[in-house]
Scaffold this active site. Structure first.
Site, PDB file in Angstrom:
ATOM      1  N   ASP A 147       3.926  -2.060  -5.855  1.00  9.43           N
ATOM      2  CA  ASP A 147       4.045  -0.613  -6.073  1.00  9.43           C
ATOM      3  C   ASP A 147       4.066   0.121  -4.730  1.00  9.43           C
ATOM      4  OD1 ASP A 147       1.306  -1.333  -5.728  1.00  9.43           O
ATOM      5  OD2 ASP A 147       0.673   0.594  -6.539  1.00  9.43           O
ATOM      6  N   GLU A 212      -1.740  -1.446  -6.570  1.00 13.07           N
ATOM      7  CA  GLU A 212      -2.665  -1.398  -5.423  1.00 13.07           C
ATOM      8  C   GLU A 212      -2.860   0.023  -4.925  1.00 13.07           C
ATOM      9  OE1 GLU A 212      -4.008  -1.244  -1.283  1.00 13.07           O
ATOM     10  OE2 GLU A 212      -2.070  -0.597  -2.029  1.00 13.07           O
TER      11      GLU A 212
HETATM   12  C1  LIG Z   1      -9.130  -1.562  17.991  1.00 17.93           C
HETATM   13  C2  LIG Z   1      -8.035  -1.521  17.088  1.00 17.93           C
HETATM   14  C3  LIG Z   1      -7.123  -0.319  17.132  1.00 17.93           C
HETATM   15  C4  LIG Z   1      -6.268  -0.340  15.953  1.00 17.93           C
HETATM   16  C5  LIG Z   1      -5.479   0.841  15.705  1.00 17.93           C
HETATM   17  C6  LIG Z   1      -5.184   0.982  14.251  1.00 17.93           C
HETATM   18  C7  LIG Z   1      -3.792   0.766  13.942  1.00 17.93           C
HETATM   19  C8  LIG Z   1      -3.498   0.765  12.457  1.00 17.93           C
HETATM   20  C9  LIG Z   1      -2.397  -0.156  12.186  1.00 17.93           C
HETATM   21  C10 LIG Z   1      -1.907  -0.495  11.006  1.00 17.93           C
HETATM   22  C11 LIG Z   1      -2.423   0.006   9.770  1.00 17.93           C
HETATM   23  C12 LIG Z   1      -1.539  -0.452   8.660  1.00 17.93           C
HETATM   24  C13 LIG Z   1      -2.126  -0.070   7.374  1.00 17.93           C
HETATM   25  C14 LIG Z   1      -1.157  -0.425   6.261  1.00 17.93           C
HETATM   26  C15 LIG Z   1      -1.835  -0.841   5.033  1.00 17.93           C
HETATM   27  C16 LIG Z   1      -2.064   0.293   4.127  1.00 17.93           C
HETATM   28  C17 LIG Z   1      -2.841  -0.123   2.931  1.00 17.93           C
HETATM   29  C18 LIG Z   1      -2.987   1.043   2.005  1.00 17.93           C
HETATM   30  O1  LIG Z   1      -2.175   1.932   1.966  1.00 17.93           O
HETATM   31  N1  LIG Z   1      -4.055   1.084   1.210  1.00 17.93           N
HETATM   32  C19 LIG Z   1      -4.376   2.188   0.357  1.00 17.93           C
HETATM   33  C20 LIG Z   1      -5.392   3.075   0.963  1.00 17.93           C
HETATM   34  O2  LIG Z   1      -6.072   2.747   1.925  1.00 17.93           O
HETATM   35  O3  LIG Z   1      -5.559   4.184   0.431  1.00 17.93           O
HETATM   36 ZN    ZN Z   2      -0.212  -1.495   0.782  1.00 21.38          ZN
HETATM   37 ZN    ZN Z   3      -0.251   1.868   0.887  1.00 18.06          ZN
END
Ligand SMILES: CCCCCCCC/C=C\CCCCCCCC(=O)NCC(=O)O
Ligand code: ZN
Ligand code: ZN
Length: 530
Positions: A147, A212
């Site tokens: 999704d 999700e």
């Molecule tokens: C010391 C480390 C520094 C890191 C900097 C952070 C960078 C972030 C990078 C990627 C993040 C990707 C996230 C993608 C997954 C999203 C999952 C999601 O949407 N879940 C739902 C929700 O949380 O609401």
């Molecule tokens: Zn996701």
């Molecule tokens: Zn997401």
């Protein structure tokens, strides 16, 4: 001694006293600077990490079918499997996606039950079981979700469900989050089982959830239940979406960092509300419900939750791991965090993505108040989405909120139904075979990167799989420059075409590597052999 130096005496004694007073601190300072410089000069990639690097490079799936694979990926992106909330899923799109998967990968969906079975869970989620020949081996699970979040169509420069390819990128909702993984895993699986005809020793599962983005309660939660009811109690490891291969994310680091989420922040929905007086808008009260809640929200933003960064934080290891790959200035800083940790922590607070790794974040996301322009409403409610840092309890977070708001009329209430505590920390580093397996597969496909642990800042379906394994990792084999961060859940989400090839390669490599039970790692070479 002190008496001797300070006693009235010869000029010489006074010079010595003065020399020691100034000289000693200078000497100590010089020793400190020297120690820091030596640390920086001598920092190098640890042997275990270095040994996981492949000696060769190049794409691992070398058949001529990439264009076909790309076409299937684009087709998957064209189906608008949007989740708005738990009761508002696009069921016709989900149905279409189900048919699409079944017709795109016929060999995975029937007729090969000796190798693979597929069960549709809660109508639209998928659980594949790939049976291994050695039952003594603990299985593993690869997870993803099909999704996507809604779009603000008029803000996009591309049709979010056309999957337009501009030569370099494919633009579409879900390209990054998370259909590349759904399609990448299934492409790799089809190739692994039916093109390469690998004989599977270790059983593994693929779980693809369909909700999700709105909790995962019908998808991943039910997949976990089905597994549990089948008698599956333990997994060797679980891998789901999460961090990615990041460029320009860590100050002073030019090399891409493949960040593996070894833990995950907690999730809390908090309402901030007031019950005040209503009335005629021509005679408004001094403080309306809307005014009171606006002030409360504004204070929550002005006084963010405390931050945490010390030697027991995962992020401390992230930076120590990054040290050998940094500019000299940052080598100096990251190899001497005992001295520079406050500077680093403050620098982290400067950007939204790094700040999210060191503190509980506070995001006002919904605001409900009012129903008519000439009526002063008696109630107003703002909803705050906190992502809870592992060093805080939810009680700490709520207490801090109340203190910052400092207004007894305002109720701060946690939605206990949706609260998820921070996840435990999975093992990482040279003593964890599962982490090393993952690191090795990453480095085989992204040899220009280095692998480091991190605490996942957003939520994933892994919350439903925690009971199966202590080795739960959150990583997607996608490239993301920090500048592209707003595209996640935002406008013009995209993935590089070449990156999709790497996605399929990565999942294939992982399947191959996880199947090499007790074998010496591939391509291991000593540092001095190169
Ligand atoms: C010391 C480390 C520094 C890191 C900097 C952070 C960078 C972030 C990078 C990627 C993040 C990707 C996230 C993608 C997954 C999203 C999952 C999601 O949407 N879940 C739902 C929700 O949380 O609401
Ligand atoms: Zn996701
Ligand atoms: Zn997401």
């Amino acid at each position: 001694m002190l008496a001797w130096l300070t006693a009235r005496g010869t000029k010489r004694r006074r010079w010595i006293a003065c020399g020691l007073g100034v000289g000693l601190p200078v000497l100590v300072l010089l020793a400190l600077v020297l120690a820091c410089l030596i640390n920086a000069w001598s920092v190098s990639e640890p042997d275990w990490h270095y040994q996981l690097r492949p000696s060769g490079s190049g794409h691992l799936i070398n058949d001529s079918l990439f264009e076909e694979r790309l076409g299937r990926f684009q087709a998957a992106l064209r189906i608008p499997t949007i989740s708005v909330d738990a009761r508002n899923l696009n069921e016709s799109a989900l149905e279409e996606f189900k048919n699409f998967l079944q017709t795109s990968f016929p060999r995975l969906h029937g007729g090969n039950e000796d190798k693979i079975t597929c069960e549709v869970v809660s109508n639209y989620s998928f659980l594949y079981e790939i049976k291994g020949s050695d039952e003594s081996l603990t299985p593993y699970l690869l997870a993803a979700h099909l999704d996507v979040v809604p779009v603000e169509e008029d803000k996009w420069n591309y049709d979010p469900f056309e999957a337009m390819k501009d030569g370099e990128y494919i633009y579409a909702r879900g390209a990054f989050d998370d259909k590349h993984a759904v399609m990448g895993i299934l492409e790799a699986l089809d190739y692994f089982l039916f093109t390469k005809n690998e004989s599977v020793k270790r059983t593994f599962y693929v779980g693809i959830g369909h909700d999700e983005e709105v909790s995962g309660r019908q998808g991943a939660a039910k997949i976990a239940e089905v597994l549990h009811n089948r008698g599956v109690k333990t997994m060797d490891f679980v891998l789901d979406e999460g961090f990615v291969v990041l460029t320009n994310a860590l100050p002073g680091v030019q090399v891409p960092v493949a960040l593996v989420g070894v833990s995950e922040k907690g999730y809390a929905e908090v309402s901030v509300s007031v019950d005040g007086v209503s009335g005629h808008s021509s005679m408004p009260p001094k403080e309306s419900a809307i005014g009171i809640i606006s002030k409360a929200v504004s204070r929550l933003e002005a006084y963010p939750q405390p931050h945490f960064f010390d030697s027991s934080s995962v992020e401390y290891t992230t930076l120590e791991t990054a040290a050998p790959h940094s500019s000299f200035l940052y080598k100096l800083i990251y190899s001497n965090l005992w001295l520079f940790k406050n500077i680093v922590s403050n620098q982290f607070l400067e950007s939204a993505s790094t700040a999210a790794t060191v503190r509980t974040t506070t995001a006002p996301t919904l605001f409900n108040a009012g129903y008519k322009i000439n009526v002063v409403p008696s109630t107003a409610t703002a909803y705050i989405n906190h992502r809870v840092h592992p060093k805080q309890t939810i009680e700490d977070v709520l207490e801090y909120d109340r203190e910052v708001i400092g207004d007894s009329r305002v109720n701060v209430t946690l939605n206990t139904d949706t609260y998820i505590r921070p996840h435990p920390i999975s093992p990482y580093g040279p003593d964890s075979p599962q982490y090393k397996l993952l690191a090795r597969s990453i480095l085989e496909v992204f040899p220009q990167s280095f692998v480091a642990p991190g605490t996942m800042i957003a939520t994933t379906d892994t919350k439903y799989y925690l009971n199966f394994s202590k080795n739960v990792y959150r990583f997607a084999p996608t490239f993301l420059d920090i500048e592209d961060m707003p595209r996640l859940h935002g406008h013009d989400e995209r993935i590089r075409v070449e990156n999709y090839r790497e996605v399929v390669d990565f999942f294939f490599r992982l399947m191959v590597n996880a199947n090499q039970v007790n074998a010496r790692p591939l391509h291991v070479h000593a540092r001095n052999e190169l």
